[in-house]
Structure formats: C-alpha cells, structure tokens
Scaffold this motif. Sequence first.
Motif, mmCIF file in Angstrom:
data_model
loop_
_atom_site.group_PDB
_atom_site.id
_atom_site.type_symbol
_atom_site.label_atom_id
_atom_site.label_comp_id
_atom_site.label_asym_id
_atom_site.label_seq_id
_atom_site.Cartn_x
_atom_site.Cartn_y
_atom_site.Cartn_z
ATOM 1 N N GLY A 54 44.503 42.788 32.281
ATOM 2 C CA GLY A 54 43.305 42.613 31.467
ATOM 3 C C GLY A 54 43.041 43.804 30.570
ATOM 4 O O GLY A 54 43.967 44.505 30.146
ATOM 5 N N ASP A 55 41.764 44.071 30.286
ATOM 6 C CA ASP A 55 41.382 45.153 29.386
ATOM 7 C C ASP A 55 41.262 46.484 30.128
ATOM 8 O O ASP A 55 40.695 46.538 31.216
ATOM 9 C CB ASP A 55 40.039 44.839 28.716
ATOM 10 N N HIS A 56 41.776 47.535 29.506
ATOM 11 C CA HIS A 56 41.659 48.869 30.090
ATOM 12 C C HIS A 56 40.222 49.340 29.932
ATOM 13 O O HIS A 56 39.707 49.456 28.826
ATOM 14 C CB HIS A 56 42.620 49.830 29.397
ATOM 15 N N ALA A 57 39.550 49.610 31.054
ATOM 16 C CA ALA A 57 38.125 49.964 31.026
ATOM 17 C C ALA A 57 37.878 51.457 31.160
ATOM 18 O O ALA A 57 36.897 51.973 30.621
ATOM 19 C CB ALA A 57 37.377 49.220 32.134
ATOM 20 N N ALA A 58 38.746 52.166 31.899
ATOM 21 C CA ALA A 58 38.504 53.600 32.111
ATOM 22 C C ALA A 58 39.726 54.258 32.738
ATOM 23 O O ALA A 58 40.624 53.580 33.266
ATOM 24 C CB ALA A 58 37.285 53.820 32.996
ATOM 25 N N ASP A 103 33.584 40.834 24.977
ATOM 26 C CA ASP A 103 34.916 40.873 24.373
ATOM 27 C C ASP A 103 35.895 39.936 25.075
ATOM 28 O O ASP A 103 36.775 39.351 24.436
ATOM 29 C CB ASP A 103 35.470 42.298 24.407
ATOM 30 N N ILE A 104 35.774 39.796 26.391
ATOM 31 C CA ILE A 104 36.726 38.964 27.139
ATOM 32 C C ILE A 104 36.136 37.603 27.480
ATOM 33 O O ILE A 104 36.715 36.852 28.271
ATOM 34 C CB ILE A 104 37.196 39.678 28.427
ATOM 35 N N ASP A 105 34.984 37.264 26.872
ATOM 36 C CA ASP A 105 34.335 35.955 27.078
ATOM 37 C C ASP A 105 34.081 35.677 28.554
ATOM 38 O O ASP A 105 34.369 34.582 29.058
ATOM 39 C CB ASP A 105 35.194 34.835 26.474
ATOM 40 N N ALA A 106 33.551 36.669 29.257
ATOM 41 C CA ALA A 106 33.334 36.525 30.688
ATOM 42 C C ALA A 106 31.859 36.502 31.074
ATOM 43 O O ALA A 106 31.527 36.634 32.245
ATOM 44 C CB ALA A 106 34.040 37.648 31.444
ATOM 45 N N GLU A 107 30.967 36.337 30.106
ATOM 46 C CA GLU A 107 29.541 36.393 30.406
ATOM 47 C C GLU A 107 29.106 35.291 31.375
ATOM 48 O O GLU A 107 28.179 35.476 32.157
ATOM 49 C CB GLU A 107 28.728 36.303 29.106
ATOM 50 N N THR A 108 29.766 34.153 31.347
ATOM 51 C CA THR A 108 29.389 33.052 32.238
ATOM 52 C C THR A 108 30.150 33.080 33.566
ATOM 53 O O THR A 108 29.919 32.214 34.425
ATOM 54 C CB THR A 108 29.627 31.698 31.551
ATOM 55 N N SER A 109 31.031 34.039 33.748
ATOM 56 C CA SER A 109 31.835 34.105 34.973
ATOM 57 C C SER A 109 31.033 34.682 36.133
ATOM 58 O O SER A 109 30.345 35.699 35.971
ATOM 59 C CB SER A 109 33.088 34.964 34.749
ATOM 60 N N ASP A 110 31.137 34.070 37.292
ATOM 61 C CA ASP A 110 30.451 34.569 38.482
ATOM 62 C C ASP A 110 31.109 35.831 39.026
ATOM 63 O O ASP A 110 30.457 36.654 39.671
ATOM 64 C CB ASP A 110 30.439 33.504 39.579
ATOM 65 N N ASN A 111 32.424 35.971 38.787
ATOM 66 C CA ASN A 111 33.187 37.103 39.311
ATOM 67 C C ASN A 111 34.065 37.710 38.220
ATOM 68 O O ASN A 111 34.344 37.066 37.199
ATOM 69 C CB ASN A 111 34.078 36.665 40.484
ATOM 70 N N LEU A 112 34.524 38.916 38.479
ATOM 71 C CA LEU A 112 35.498 39.579 37.626
ATOM 72 C C LEU A 112 36.658 40.053 38.487
ATOM 73 O O LEU A 112 36.492 40.305 39.679
ATOM 74 C CB LEU A 112 34.884 40.780 36.906
ATOM 75 N N VAL A 113 37.827 40.168 37.874
ATOM 76 C CA VAL A 113 38.973 40.745 38.557
ATOM 77 C C VAL A 113 39.099 42.200 38.108
ATOM 78 O O VAL A 113 39.279 42.477 36.919
ATOM 79 C CB VAL A 113 40.269 39.990 38.248
ATOM 80 N N VAL A 114 38.965 43.119 39.042
ATOM 81 C CA VAL A 114 39.088 44.551 38.765
ATOM 82 C C VAL A 114 40.408 45.042 39.356
ATOM 83 O O VAL A 114 40.694 44.795 40.536
ATOM 84 C CB VAL A 114 37.909 45.349 39.362
ATOM 85 N N THR A 115 41.200 45.708 38.539
ATOM 86 C CA THR A 115 42.493 46.218 38.994
ATOM 87 C C THR A 115 42.510 47.738 38.894
ATOM 88 O O THR A 115 42.210 48.300 37.835
ATOM 89 C CB THR A 115 43.648 45.637 38.154
ATOM 90 N N LEU A 116 42.829 48.390 39.996
ATOM 91 C CA LEU A 116 42.959 49.845 40.045
ATOM 92 C C LEU A 116 44.442 50.188 40.129
ATOM 93 O O LEU A 116 45.130 49.741 41.051
ATOM 94 C CB LEU A 116 42.208 50.412 41.251
ATOM 95 N N VAL A 117 44.911 50.975 39.176
ATOM 96 C CA VAL A 117 46.340 51.300 39.113
ATOM 97 C C VAL A 117 46.518 52.803 39.319
ATOM 98 O O VAL A 117 46.060 53.604 38.500
ATOM 99 C CB VAL A 117 46.936 50.890 37.754
#
Length: 204
Positions: free
Chosen positions: A134-138, A170-184
């Motif tokens: 997905g999108d790089h957040a930090a 930006d990722i059209d996720a405003e209506t999503s109940d959950n998000l996928v967070v990936t830590l690398v």
Amino acid sequence: MDLGYNLGDPNPRPISTPSDVLNIENLGYTYTSEVNAWGDVRKRYKKERLGRKRSAKEHVQPLPVSEFGTELRPLKEPIRILVQRPKTSRSKQEKEDDLEVLVIDDIEYEHGQHSSFDVFISKPIEGLAGPDYGDHAAHFNRLPHFHIKKEHHSERKAQLELGITNLLDDIDAETSDNLVVTLVPKQGKVTIGGVFIELQESDL
C-alpha cells in the motif's frame, strides 16, 4: 524626469515616472494564461494507482490478515495487521474537529543500535490484505546514542503517531471499517507492543 528605458519591449519607450514600474504593460512584459498543471495531480495519482492495483490483483491473490493481539511482537519480518477504525464515513466538519491517528505503541529498541522500520497503509479487500503493502505512511528511525551508559539504558521505548486523515482520502478508504497496516523492518532489533487507530482533537 527620465528614469530609464523599457528593456522588455523591442521598441522601448522612456519610463517617465516611478509609477510606471508598477504597471507590467508599461514595462513591456505580458504573461500568457496557462492551466495549472498541478490542479488535478491528486486525481491523476489516484487513477494511476488504482490501475496498478488492478493489474497486480490479476497475478497475486489477497492474503489473510489478523488483528495485532495483546502480546509483544518482535519485528523480525514484515508484520501485516488488520486495524479497526473508530468511525467511518466522517463528514468534512468531523475531520476538521478530530484527526484520525494511527498509533504504534510500545516500540522497544536496543540502546547503542541503529533501529528503523517502515509503515505502510492499505485498504483491505473483503477483509484480506491486498497484493502490495500500500502507501508508505512513515519511517521510524532511531540513531544510537553512545554518550548514555549502556548498563543504565539497555532498552528504550517510543511511540509513533501518524495522522492518516488525508491518506484515507487518497486510497479511497473512508468507508472502510478496517485498514491493513504493514510494518517492514529495516535495521536493528525492534519489538512492537500494539497498533491501533484513535481520534484526536485537532488544535487548529
């Protein structure tokens, strides 16, 4: 009184008064009206990104993903987490009043060691993790501090807070109940204590 000549005009005329320099026509300069190339950059970015995701889905199947849990987790390999949002479909006013913040809690890293990892956020696909991060957040980064005696500070803790309100648009996720967070993981020994999303009152 003659203050000089108009150098921008092929046939310059004398600039007779100080007020002449405030008028670009008197100076012989004109500007063409152009469409702002950056005006629709966000729309084009979202369209191109959606096209890349659709192409990736044709080759890679979504993966199951679960919540973080209550136990500490060492970041030895990428960790993908399904994180519940406190509220969906927020209005413009609600977004201005409260920021949506991703919190990575109890980040434990060793003293005297360079520790770092990347954070990515994506929209789940029917409760599954998509084909990419997905999108790089930090980027979390801690440099070693050798002036502190190691016997007194063998391990240290930190917390990372990321405002994600605009990213969700930006990722059209405003209506999503959950998000996928990936830590690398990138460098060093890191342990994560928790990952969650909360609303924080805006101070603007």
